[in-house]
Scaffold this motif. Structure first.
Motif, short mmCIF file in Angstrom:
data_model
loop_
_atom_site.label_atom_id
_atom_site.label_comp_id
_atom_site.label_asym_id
_atom_site.label_seq_id
_atom_site.Cartn_x
_atom_site.Cartn_y
_atom_site.Cartn_z
N ILE A 91 35.09 42.09 51.06
CA ILE A 91 36.39 42.12 50.68
C ILE A 91 36.95 43.15 50.82
N ASP A 92 37.95 43.74 51.26
CA ASP A 92 38.72 44.81 51.16
C ASP A 92 39.64 44.79 49.99
N PHE A 93 39.32 45.20 48.95
CA PHE A 93 40.13 45.37 47.70
C PHE A 93 41.32 46.20 47.93
N THR A 94 41.39 47.20 48.69
CA THR A 94 42.75 47.85 48.67
C THR A 94 43.72 46.89 49.51
N ARG A 95 43.38 46.19 50.41
CA ARG A 95 44.17 45.26 50.98
C ARG A 95 44.58 43.92 49.97
N ALA A 96 43.57 43.69 49.17
CA ALA A 96 43.81 42.59 48.27
C ALA A 96 44.84 42.99 47.16
N VAL A 97 44.79 44.43 46.81
CA VAL A 97 45.54 44.78 45.65
C VAL A 97 47.27 44.76 46.40
N THR A 98 47.01 45.45 47.56
CA THR A 98 48.33 45.56 48.17
C THR A 98 48.91 44.23 48.42
N GLY A 99 48.40 43.09 48.67
CA GLY A 99 48.79 41.84 48.95
C GLY A 99 49.30 41.26 47.60
N GLY A 135 49.55 36.46 48.81
CA GLY A 135 49.66 37.76 49.19
C GLY A 135 48.01 38.06 49.36
N ILE A 136 47.30 37.78 48.28
CA ILE A 136 45.89 38.30 48.46
C ILE A 136 45.18 37.64 49.50
N VAL A 137 45.36 36.23 49.75
CA VAL A 137 44.46 35.73 50.80
C VAL A 137 45.01 35.85 52.21
N THR A 138 46.10 36.23 52.35
CA THR A 138 46.60 36.74 53.59
C THR A 138 46.44 38.11 53.96
N PHE A 139 46.41 39.01 53.14
CA PHE A 139 46.20 40.38 53.56
C PHE A 139 44.50 40.78 53.54
N ARG A 192 38.25 34.43 49.88
CA ARG A 192 38.44 33.78 48.62
C ARG A 192 37.23 33.96 47.65
N ALA A 193 37.31 34.51 46.61
CA ALA A 193 36.39 34.90 45.53
C ALA A 193 36.87 35.07 44.05
N GLN A 194 35.88 34.80 43.27
CA GLN A 194 36.31 34.80 41.88
C GLN A 194 36.92 36.10 41.37
N SER A 195 36.51 37.37 42.01
CA SER A 195 36.82 38.51 41.78
C SER A 195 38.47 38.46 42.06
N LEU A 196 38.83 37.94 43.28
CA LEU A 196 40.17 37.75 43.65
C LEU A 196 40.88 36.89 42.86
N GLN A 197 40.54 36.12 42.12
CA GLN A 197 41.18 35.00 41.19
C GLN A 197 41.52 35.90 40.06
N VAL A 198 40.62 36.52 39.61
CA VAL A 198 40.86 37.70 38.33
C VAL A 198 41.97 38.43 38.73
N LEU A 199 42.09 39.16 39.82
CA LEU A 199 42.94 40.06 40.56
C LEU A 199 44.47 39.41 40.35
N SER A 200 44.16 38.21 40.97
CA SER A 200 45.42 37.60 41.30
C SER A 200 46.09 37.12 39.85
N VAL A 201 45.34 36.48 38.99
CA VAL A 201 45.93 36.33 37.59
C VAL A 201 46.50 37.63 36.68
N ALA A 202 45.79 38.56 36.95
CA ALA A 202 46.30 39.83 36.41
C ALA A 202 47.69 40.27 36.99
N VAL A 203 47.71 40.32 38.27
CA VAL A 203 48.99 40.72 39.00
C VAL A 203 49.95 39.96 38.69
N ALA A 204 49.74 38.68 38.99
CA ALA A 204 50.93 37.36 38.59
C ALA A 204 51.28 37.64 37.09
N THR A 205 50.61 37.95 36.26
CA THR A 205 50.93 38.04 34.75
C THR A 205 51.84 39.12 34.69
N ALA A 206 51.43 40.34 35.15
CA ALA A 206 52.34 41.54 35.14
C ALA A 206 53.77 41.23 35.98
N ALA A 207 53.52 40.53 36.96
CA ALA A 207 54.96 40.21 37.68
C ALA A 207 55.84 39.53 36.87
#
Ligand SMILES: [Zn+2]
Length: 194
Positions: A55-63, A100-104, A109-124
């Motif tokens: 997983i490219d986490f830079t792209r995941a965070v960007t997305g 955004g995460i899945v596209t970028f 798909r991974a549990q780490s991406l789920q955690v990232l997704s929830v954190a960013v969505a909560t902040a947004a």
């Protein structure tokens, strides 16, 4: 003549006739011989393992962040236009971050991406709530002839959370729960049934 249907069954994959005594696996799609089923299952497992590899986490965070900004902006606009009546549109924040995460990441798909997704969505969601409530507070002040102003960019964390929690009610939490649920679901790894 009983069991005539079974006598004419063929393996869905290699098409060998399946007669009595041949090891088979029945699935919702049909019958496979045991060899084919084992091979197909292994292939499926490899594909599913690859979904969480490299997983490219830079792209995941960007997305995630781009999705979060877009979702929060849409939600803010809808809240201002409808005065909270369509707060359920908060769901777009969770969807935009997850997609955004899945596209970028090219479909990772991974549990780490789920955690990232929830954190960013909560902040947004917090940012969207901040923008919405700041607008409502300013409207209120102007309606009451008070020429107040609030900085657009928060000057301190306590100011930020003060605005976010102003006029707090249960809907804020319900919307957050909907946002989190979508954000968690979308980058969830696909699993083999059973
Ligand atoms: Zn077969």
């Amino acid at each position: 003549m009983e069991d005539a249907g079974a006598a004419h069954t063929h393996c869905l994959e290699c098409n060998i006739p399946i007669s009595e005594g041949v090891a088979t696996v029945r699935t919702a799609r049909g019958v496979f011989c045991a060899d084919c089923f084992a091979r197909l299952k292994q292939q499926a497992q490899q594909i599913l393992a690859a979904q969480s590899d490299n997983i490219d986490f830079t792209r995941a965070v960007t997305g995630a962040v781009l999705g979060g900004i877009a979702g929060a902006a849409v939600w803010w606009g809808v809240m201002i236009a409808t005065h909270v009546s369509f707060g359920l549109v908060a769901i777009v924040i969770g969807v935009a971050v997850g997609k955004g995460i899945v596209t970028f990441t090219g479909g990772k798909r991974a549990q780490s991406l789920q955690v990232l997704s929830v954190a960013v969505a909560t902040a947004a969601y917090a940012v969207g709530t901040y923008l919405t409530k700041r607008t409502f507070i300013l409207e209120y002040l102007h309606q009451h002839g008070k020429l107040g102003d609030l900085p657009l960019v928060p000057t301190s964390p306590s100011y930020f959370f003060g605005v976010v929690s102003a006029g707090f009610h249960l809907f804020d939490l319900i919307f957050l729960a909907i946002v989190v649920q979508q954000a968690w679901k979308i980058p969830a790894p696909v699993r083999l049934p059973g």
